[in-house]
Structures are given as C-alpha cells and as structure tokens.
Design an enzyme around this catalytic site. Structure first.
Site, short mmCIF file in Angstrom:
data_model
loop_
_atom_site.label_atom_id
_atom_site.label_comp_id
_atom_site.label_asym_id
_atom_site.label_seq_id
_atom_site.Cartn_x
_atom_site.Cartn_y
_atom_site.Cartn_z
CE LYS A 178 53.59 6.05 105.94
NZ LYS A 178 55.36 6.81 106.13
CE1 TYR A 266 53.82 2.34 110.00
CE2 TYR A 266 54.89 4.73 109.58
CZ TYR A 266 54.89 3.10 109.27
OH TYR A 266 55.43 3.54 107.96
P1 NDP Z 1 64.21 8.63 100.17
O1 NDP Z 1 64.20 10.30 99.71
O2 NDP Z 1 65.01 7.50 100.57
O3 NDP Z 1 64.02 8.04 98.66
C1 NDP Z 1 63.07 8.50 97.90
C2 NDP Z 1 63.66 7.55 96.24
O4 NDP Z 1 62.92 8.37 95.36
C3 NDP Z 1 65.51 8.19 95.91
O5 NDP Z 1 66.41 8.29 96.48
C4 NDP Z 1 64.84 7.99 94.68
O6 NDP Z 1 65.50 7.03 94.26
C5 NDP Z 1 63.60 8.36 93.96
N1 NDP Z 1 63.44 9.26 93.99
C6 NDP Z 1 62.51 9.79 92.68
N2 NDP Z 1 61.74 11.34 92.58
C7 NDP Z 1 62.25 11.66 93.69
C8 NDP Z 1 62.64 13.10 94.16
N3 NDP Z 1 61.96 14.01 93.30
N4 NDP Z 1 62.69 13.05 95.14
C9 NDP Z 1 63.42 11.83 95.66
N5 NDP Z 1 63.67 11.22 95.57
C10 NDP Z 1 63.49 10.77 94.16
O7 NDP Z 1 62.36 8.56 101.01
P2 NDP Z 1 62.71 7.34 101.44
O8 NDP Z 1 62.81 5.24 101.38
O9 NDP Z 1 62.08 7.58 103.07
O10 NDP Z 1 60.72 7.18 101.61
C11 NDP Z 1 59.67 6.44 100.24
C12 NDP Z 1 58.25 6.40 100.27
O11 NDP Z 1 59.01 5.40 100.95
C13 NDP Z 1 57.51 7.31 100.78
O12 NDP Z 1 56.58 7.23 100.82
C14 NDP Z 1 57.69 6.66 102.22
O13 NDP Z 1 56.75 7.72 103.39
C15 NDP Z 1 57.73 5.40 102.61
N6 NDP Z 1 58.07 5.30 103.66
C16 NDP Z 1 57.59 4.01 104.43
C17 NDP Z 1 57.97 3.30 105.15
C18 NDP Z 1 57.17 2.34 105.97
O14 NDP Z 1 58.48 2.08 107.27
N7 NDP Z 1 56.78 1.63 105.49
C19 NDP Z 1 59.17 3.63 105.92
C20 NDP Z 1 59.82 4.51 105.21
C21 NDP Z 1 59.58 5.25 103.69
P3 NDP Z 1 66.51 6.87 92.72
O15 NDP Z 1 67.92 7.40 93.07
O16 NDP Z 1 66.75 5.69 92.81
O17 NDP Z 1 65.28 7.17 91.90
#
Ligand code: NDP
Length: 419
Positions: A178, A266
């Site tokens: 989401k 949410y």
């Molecule tokens: P993070 O920033 O921690 O993780 C995102 C990951 O995406 C990065 O670590 C990286 O992984 C990859 N990535 C690729 N391109 C980019 C870029 N341009 N900028 C940043 N990251 C990039 O975010 P979250 O894990 O908090 O969130 C990710 C998704 O999950 C979102 O859509 C968020 O809304 C959703 N989410 C949902 C939750 C829920 O409870 N359902 C809770 C938290 C988040 P790599 O280094 O491996 O390439």
C-alpha cells in the site's frame, strides 16, 4: 501357539512384558487394545470408553499415536507458493521476510535488490539460492525462474506500478504494498496488466488478516453493534529525516503524498471495512507547517469526514508530527468497539463498549503478514478471488485524491461514479 493371559489378569510387570511381546512399540495408530485388555486397556487415539493410565504404558522408548492435527497443517516446502521480494528495505527485512517462518502455504524463493551485498547476505540468512538473487536490471529474468509464483513489490510507492506490470509481463502473480500506486491511472494500468496476463493482483492490506481487526469487522458487519453510526480513526507518527526509510517519504515524486498516502490510508480503510460501505461525500482539511524542511513537498496533517449511504459518518485523520497513534472506533446503535492500538505489527487491543463501560476482548495474536501471503497463496492454488484485489487499492487512491481536492478547494466533494 503360546497361551497368554489377558493383561488385566497379569501382575504389573507381566502386563508390561505382554505389551512388549505384542510389539506395541511398532503399532501404527490408533492403538486399539480394548478387545484384549478390558476397560483398563481401552482405545488410545480417540474413541473407546475406558481410560489409559500411565501403568499401562511400556517402560522403554516407543512410538506413540499421531497427535490430533492442527486445524491447518503447514504444506511441505515443495507444495508452497514461491515469493520473490522486490526491495529489501525496512519493512521487507524487518517484517515480511521473517514472517515466512510463520506461513503455512508460502515460501521465500527469490530476492530483488539494488544492493547486491545486502541481497546476498539476506539470501544466505534465509536459504535463498544465489541464482535467485536479481537486481532491477535483471528483474525480468524472473520469468525463467519456476520457483517464483508471486512477485511481492515493497518499493517506494512511485515504483509499484512499474514493477507490478513487469512482474505480470514475466507471467507472475503480484502482491503490491500500500498505497497501490501514486495515481488512479497507474492503478488502472496495473489492473489491466494483471487481467491481460491472467494473473492475480492483491494489495497488501495487512489489517484484513490481523485477528483483532478481523474480529472487529465480524462484529461491526454482523450486526453486534446494532447499526454502525460513527467510525473514527487516527493514524500518526513523527516523520524522521534521519531514518533512511523516511527519506523517500519526503519526496512527493516517490511517495505520491504525505501522511495521508503513508498512514492515513489505514484510517480510510478502517472507515470502509468497519461500515462495509463506500463513501458518497468527503469534506477535508489539511495543515502543513511552512517552515519545517520535512514538509517542502508532502503534507503533514489531514482530517476528513465521510458520509456513507446508510447514514453512517466517519471522522478520520493522519499526521506526520504527532506521537505514535493507530486507533479505530466503530460506534453503533447498541454497542461500540475500540481498537487501540489498531494497526500495530503486533500487540493490537480490542475493547467492547456497552452501557458506558468497556470490556477488553481476548483475541489470539497471529502473524498478519503470514496471513496475507497465505491468503494469496491459497487463492492462486484454488483459483479463487483475493479479498483485497487491485480494485480495492484503486478505490483508496481515488478517495485520497478526492480528500486532497476537498482540502485544497475548501469544499465538499461528491464521490461520483466514474471519477
Ligand atoms: P524503505 O526505504 O525501507 O525500503 C524501500 C526499498 O526499496 C529500499 O531499501 C531499496 O531496496 C528499494 N528502492 C529501490 N529504489 C529506491 C529508491 N529510489 N529510493 C528508496 N528505495 C528504493 O521503505 P519501507 O520498507 O518503509 O517501505 C516500502 C514500501 O512498503 C512502501 O510502499 C510502503 O508504503 C510499504 N510499507 C508498508 C507497510 C505495511 O504495514 N503494510 C509498513 C511499511 C512500509 P534495495 O536496497 O534492496 O534495492
């Protein structure tokens, strides 16, 4: 043939010898001795009238009857649905990947990351084959990996559409975090790509698999509260520029919006799943401090009201500058519910309000992440619809756009068909 006395007539040691002589240790379940042993040797493993006492058991290591099966035993690894996780960030590494240990139908099959060292370390930790580690350039080769059934997109919001569509083109099913995407148009393209590929698209709305929310939904929609008149829901936290996971959330092109897109969704979901209805009108207000560098591009605090066809009203909010808040109330003509916290990863609490006092309700906690992944796995295996398909994600993006419109223009917005 040697004549044996019935065990009930044997002295104690004789009974144990009798059992050994009868090869009891090798017997398959159920162990049925009642016909030779009288009441003291009644059936084990269910049925039968008598009671087995410790004195009837052999005094050496023996096999025992199969314990009663769990409601749903876990599938063996080879029969589980394989997931590729795209984006190894805070949520993927902290919540989703560890949750495979609690799943019964899903397994981690591949990883996609722009950081190879992190991906290889994660692969080693969770037993993923190095050949199943991809980056964003090699992602499309996932089409040739039969171990992957589902691509789970856990990237910044702006990238959900691209990787969902590429996953469908690779012939995979998709679980998408989401909010589904930044725009309604992207959501439509994602749904269309899934339809064309003949694959399933599920938006990862974990609350639909969280036991306290599930119980609250059952009670609210099942009439136990009487007619639901008012739903309130607030979600807030401090946006933290020092947290790498919050950095892209300050960039509108990546996040799509501010607190509303991230956590207000949410509150919006809660109003929709507690009433079981779709809003017909929205009135919203928004406040964003001008001098706070976190909010150069995205909004801080949003409040909105929604009217539903039954007459139920909702009062919702989200904020990036309040203490951690995740709560939902559903107030009906007979009774009310309060979830607080409502949407934590674990430790949510449910209270029933009646006659002016509240009772805490005991609900067994269970991994909502494993629950949602297993839901999609089952839907794939049994070719059934998922409970939060692309259309559900699209509706939220559509409504969030209307919330912005109402706040921006300072007027109510009618939720008309076709918008
Ligand atoms: P993070 O920033 O921690 O993780 C995102 C990951 O995406 C990065 O670590 C990286 O992984 C990859 N990535 C690729 N391109 C980019 C870029 N341009 N900028 C940043 N990251 C990039 O975010 P979250 O894990 O908090 O969130 C990710 C998704 O999950 C979102 O859509 C968020 O809304 C959703 N989410 C949902 C939750 C829920 O409870 N359902 C809770 C938290 C988040 P790599 O280094 O491996 O390439």
């Amino acid at each position: 043939m040697r004549l044996m006395l019935p065990p009930a007539l044997l002295p104690d040691t004789g009974r144990r010898r009798f059992l050994r002589g009868a090869g009891v240790g090798a017997l398959a379940t159920p162990l049925v001795l009642s016909s030779i042993g009288g009441p003291a040797f009644a059936q084990e493993g269910g049925g039968g009238g008598g009671v087995v006492t410790g004195r009837d058991l052999p005094d050496r290591a023996v096999g025992r009857p199969q314990p009663q099966a769990e409601k749903e035993p876990p599938l063996p690894p080879g029969e589980r649905v394989g997931y590729a996780i795209v984006g190894l960030g805070k949520f993927a590494l902290g919540q989703i990947i560890p949750a495979f240990a609690e799943s019964k139908r899903s397994r981690l099959a591949a990883l996609v990351s722009g950081n190879r060292d992190k991906a290889l370390a994660t692969a080693r930790q969770y037993g993923v084959d190095e050949a199943s580690v991809y980056d964003y350039q090699t992602f499309d080769r996932i089409a040739d990996n039969p171990a992957v059934d589902v691509v789970y997109v856990i990237l910044p919001n702006a990238l959900h559409a691209e990787y969902t569509i590429r996953a469908f083109q690779a012939g995979k099913h998709v679980m998408c975090e989401k909010p589904m995407a930044n725009t309604v148009e992207e959501c439509r393209q994602m749904i269309e790509a899934g339809r064309k590929a003949g694959r399933k698209l599920m938006v990862a709305y974990r609350a639909h698999h969280e036991p306290h929310n599930m119980e609250a939904i059952r009670m609210a929609r099942g009439g136990e509260l009487g007619q639901v008149k008012l739903v309130t829901s607030d979600h807030g936290r401090h946006l933290d520029p020092k947290d790498p996971a919050d950095q892209w959330r300050m960039d509108k092109s990546l996040a799509g919006g501010g607190s509303l897109y991230d956590i207000g969704i949410y509150s919006l979901q809660a109003a929709r799943y507690m009433t079981g209805e779709e809003p017909v009108e929205i009135r919203a207000m928004m406040h964003t401090p001008q001098d706070d560098p976190r909010f150069k591009e995205v909004e801080d605090t949003v409040t909105w009201q929604m009217a539903f066809p039954s007459g139920a009203l909702a009062l919702c909010s989200s904020s990036y500058s309040i203490d951690d808040t995740k709560r939902i109330t559903a107030l009906g003509s007979k009774a009310g519910l309060r979830l607080d916290p409502a949407t934590n990863y674990e430790g949510n609490q449910l209270y029933l309000r009646r006659g002016g006092s509240e009772t805490h309700m005991k609900v067994q906690d269970k991994s909502q992440f494993a629950g949602e992944m297993d839901h999609l796995a089952q839907a794939i295996k049994e070719n059934k619809p998922v409970n939060t398909p692309g259309e559900e994600g699209l509706q939220d993006v559509r409504l969030m756009q209307m919330i912005y419109e109402s706040a921006r223009e300072g007027r109510p917005v009618k939720v008309a068909e076709g918008r």
